[in-house]
Structures are given as structure tokens and as C-alpha cells.
Write a protein that holds these residues in place. Structure first.
Motif, mmCIF file in Angstrom:
data_model
loop_
_atom_site.group_PDB
_atom_site.id
_atom_site.type_symbol
_atom_site.label_atom_id
_atom_site.label_comp_id
_atom_site.label_asym_id
_atom_site.label_seq_id
_atom_site.Cartn_x
_atom_site.Cartn_y
_atom_site.Cartn_z
ATOM 1 N N MET A 1 81.655 -7.990 15.530
ATOM 2 C CA MET A 1 80.269 -8.312 15.203
ATOM 3 C C MET A 1 79.443 -7.069 14.895
ATOM 4 S SD MET A 1 77.284 -10.100 17.489
ATOM 5 C CE MET A 1 78.191 -11.556 17.881
ATOM 6 N N TRP B 1 75.118 -14.910 13.074
ATOM 7 C CA TRP B 1 76.361 -15.072 13.836
ATOM 8 C C TRP B 1 76.380 -16.401 14.574
ATOM 9 C CZ3 TRP B 1 80.572 -12.261 13.264
ATOM 10 C CH2 TRP B 1 80.439 -11.005 12.644
ATOM 11 N N GLU C 1 81.904 -15.806 15.119
ATOM 12 C CA GLU C 1 82.573 -14.626 15.672
ATOM 13 C C GLU C 1 84.026 -14.911 16.043
ATOM 14 O OE1 GLU C 1 81.164 -13.163 19.450
ATOM 15 O OE2 GLU C 1 81.756 -11.101 18.976
#
Ligand code: PLP
Length: 397
Positions: free
Chosen positions: A167, A183, A156
């Protein structure tokens, strides 16, 4: 209201040090010293092997996982701690690929941390199913999400520049294209508010030695979305992720939900340090940490640009598009950083020319930022960095 004067007292920092490197290794939480000492003396020393039951060592990865879950918007029961982040990247990616068996593309970006890309590469070779790792520029990720993509694998916050991905938007786009999203929160957890459930992320991973202050080599965490937790098949099918490890069956049966993402014996001493470090977050609002961190970062950018015009901002200027670190480029950035460290201002350097500074209001205040820039200005304007000792490259930069 978060009282940042009291949070500072929860860390032990050497006198005369301005610590702007919590993005790489968080400082020592006072509580961890005592906790680890007690754990070793009273639990390991006295309980010996009984500690697995009597001191709760076996369930610690889940309990600590839930505490991290609170900081990243994960529902209770879907985060577990263990291993290192590289291992957790491998696990999450392997599980995600298996959930999307007809597709071959792993999409990532050139701002991702190399280890994440290396793990993807190694996994592709082990699978031997012609997967391809497609690495595009960070700005090109959104446009590159199409129906060939099996898994979107992104960090991220960019470790080098601090650039922040959206995101929720990228996950939405991935899902609409039939892809899953993994992520990496290495530079997010404990730095900015994260809402995994709100973003509908499929998997998330992160480390705990950066903004979570768990100590060098502290174990990593993994999150699996509730709708997937009982569907994923662990690629690293160790006994601690087995349904009943102590039945010692010869065949592997995955444990319930997130339990199956455990691999081997938990690092109990490191978990004690990490769990104590998480006490720091009691009474702390991440929204307030974020606001204060942006204010400090903006002050730093303003002061550096006014006083050191040779340094070029490498981070997004817009705070909303930046994590909690600020980076500047200079061809002699390495030597400048060594000169800064020699004067007690600790940041770090990332090749080829990036000086990184992390702004963590838990223990950094405005006066620290101003003092750090004054020292930087002195080093740059008098070329104090131009000495052989500051040019010599150490093993870790
Ligand atoms: C710090 C970092 C790592 C480090 O991985 P380890 O296995 O803990 O050494 C991996 N990925 C990202 C994005 C990082 O920032």
C-alpha cells in the motif's frame, strides 16, 4: 501480550466446528448477543424515538468509526460507518475523481473484487465524462501508474488468492504521478496491521462482517485523509451528511469533514452488534495477530502440500506477500469444500476452482489446523467429495 486463549472465549462457535471462513463472515462475538438484546429492549423498546438523542444513536457511526480507525492507522475523526462496502467504494471513487478533474483513467487490477469494478463502471456511466476503467494484472499495477491515471482503485488483499499489495509503495508512486489512491481494506481490517496515515492513503473503505466480526450485512466504513476531508464533495449527498440535517434546508451543504460521507439513517441495531464485536480487540495487538496468523497459515500450507499433493497453492508462498488467508486450487474444489463443510471444517469456494481458508488466531489454534488437514486428507484421498450432494451448487458458495 495478546492471550489467544482468552480471545477464543469471546466467540460463540458451534461444537465440532473448525471455522476457517472468518475472511468471509466472522463468527458471533458473545458480547454482541447481549448488546443487541439490551439495545433492542432498553433503547428501542423504552426510549423509542428519543433514543436518537438519549442513547447516542445519531453519533454512533462516528464513535464506531473511530474504533475501527484505531485498527487501520487512521487518526480519530476521519472514519465513519454506514451503508455497504459497494456504496462506500462508489463514494470514495466519485470524490477522488472530482479531486483530479483533468484526468480520465481509473486504474485497478484483475484481482479486485468484482463489485468494486462494477461500481466503478456504474459511476463512469453516471458521470458521462469519458472516464475509463483500466484493469491490469496485479503484478502490472505499479508499471501502469502514469500521468494519465486519475485514481488508483485497489483492494489491498486479493479476495481469491490472498496476495497482498504494498500500500505505501503504490500510494507513493500514485502520488508522484499526480494520482489519488483509494484502498479497499475488506480483507485487511482486523487481519493485518494497516497504517493508512503512514501510507498517506487518500481514501480507504472496508467492510465489517469479515475480520471485524460485525455480523451478516454489518455496515461498511470509509476513511478520508484529513487533508481532503473538508474538500471532498459527496456524490451521495444524503441528509445525514448535511451540515444540519434537522434544519431541513432545501439546498445541500456538506457536513464537517468525515460527517459528509454519511448518507442516510444509520443501521442502529447492526451498529450495536458491530460495536460489541469491536470489544474483542481490547488488549489485542494486531502485530501479534499477524504473526500468529502467518504461523498458522504456514503450518496449513506445509501440511496440505505434504498430505494432499493434488491441491495447488494459489496464494503467494511468501507470507510477507499474503494476507491472512490461504487458497488452494483443484478442479473439484467446490465438491471438496462441500465435503469439508459437511464434516465441520468451514471454508469457502470462489469460482472457478479456488478453495479459501482464513486463519484468524483469535479463535483458531494449531490443533484446529492439524485437525482440518487430517479431514481434508481423508476427503481427498478417499474421494469422499465425489457424491451428487457435494456437486450441487448452492446460491452462495
Ligand atoms: C467482501 C467485499 C465486498 C462486498 O461488498 P458489499 O457491498 O459489502 O456486499 C466488496 N469489495 C471487496 C474487496 C470485498 O472483499
Amino acid at each position: 501480550m495478546t492471550d489467544f486463549r482468552t480471545t477464543r472465549a469471546r466467540f460463540r462457535l458451534p461444537d465440532g466446528t473448525i471455522y476457517l471462513d472468518g475472511n468471509s463472515l466472522g463468527p458471533l462475538p458473545v458480547a454482541a448477543l447481549d448488546r443487541v438484546g439490551r439495545m433492542m429492549a432498553e433503547e428501542w423498546g423504552q426510549q423509542l424515538i428519543r433514543g436518537w438523542n438519549t442513547a447516542g444513536w445519531m453519533t454512533q457511526p462516528r464513535r464506531t468509526g473511530d474504533r475501527i480507525g484505531n485498527l487501520i492507522g487512521a487518526p480519530a475523526g476521519y472514519v465513519v460507518v454506514g451503508d455497504t462496502l459497494s456504496i462506500k467504494v462508489y463514494q470514495a471513487l466519485a470524490a477522488a475523481l472530482e479531486l483530479n478533474p483533468t484526468r480520465r483513467v481509473i486504474l485497478s487490477d484483475s484481482g479486485n473484487f468484482p463489485s468494486d469494478l462494477y461500481m466503478a463502471d456504474g459511476l463512469i456511466r453516471s458521470l458521462g465524462r469519458d472516464h475509463v476503467l483500466e484493469v491490469v494484472e496485479p503484478e502490472a499495477v505499479e508499471a501502469a501508474i502514469d500521468d494519465s491515471v486519475a485514481v488508483l482503485l485497489l483492494t489491498e488483499v486479493d479476495y481469491r488468492t490472498g496476495r497482498l499489495h504494498d500500500m505505501a509503495a503504490l500510494t507513493r508512486k500514485a502520488h508522484a504521478a499526480g494520482a489519488l489512491a483509494v484502498w479497499d481494506l475488506a480483507h485487511s481490517a482486523g487481519a493485518i496491521p494497516v497504517d493508512l496515515a503512514g501510507a498517506d492513503a487518500d481514501f480507504a473503505v472496508g467492510c465489517t462482517y469479515k475480520y471485524l466480526n460485525g455480523g451478516p450485512g454489518a455496515p461498511a466504513f470509509i476513511y478520508v485523509a484529513p487533508r481532503l476531508a473538508d474538500r471532498v464533495r459527496p456524490a451521495l449527498s444524503g441528509w445525514m451528511g448535511h451540515q444540519s440535517p434537522f434544519a431541513f434546508n432545501l439546498d445541500y451543504r456538506p457536513g464537517h469533514g468525515i460527517e459528509r460521507m454519511r448518507v442516510g439513517t444509520p443501521p442502529v441495531i447492526a451498529l450495536a452488534a458491530l460495536d460489541a464485536a469491536l470489544d474483542v480487540w481490547d488488549g489485542v495487538s494486531l502485530a501479534e495477530v499477524r504473526a500468529a496468523s502467518l504461523a498458522l497459515s504456514e503450518l496449513f500450507i506445509r501440511e496440505v502440500e505434504a498430505r494432499c499433493p493434488d491441491l495447488v497453492l494459489a496464494s503467494p508462498r511468501d507470507g510477507a506477500r499474503r494476507g491472512s488467508q490461504v487458497s488452494f486450487r483443484h478442479p473439484d474444489g467446490y465438491a471438496m469444500m462441500q465435503a469439508l463443510i459437511a464434516q465441520g471444517v468451514i471454508g469457502d469456494f470462489r469460482a472457478p476452482d479456488v478453495m479459501r481458508f482464513g486463519f484468524t488466531p483469535l479463535y483458531i489454534g494449531e490443533h484446529d489446523v492439524k485437525a482440518a488437514v487430517a479431514i481434508l486428507d481423508d476427503i481427498v484421498s478417499h474421494r469422499r467429495w465425489d457424491q451428487p450432494a457435494f456437486h450441487a451448487r448452492a446460491l452462495v458458495t
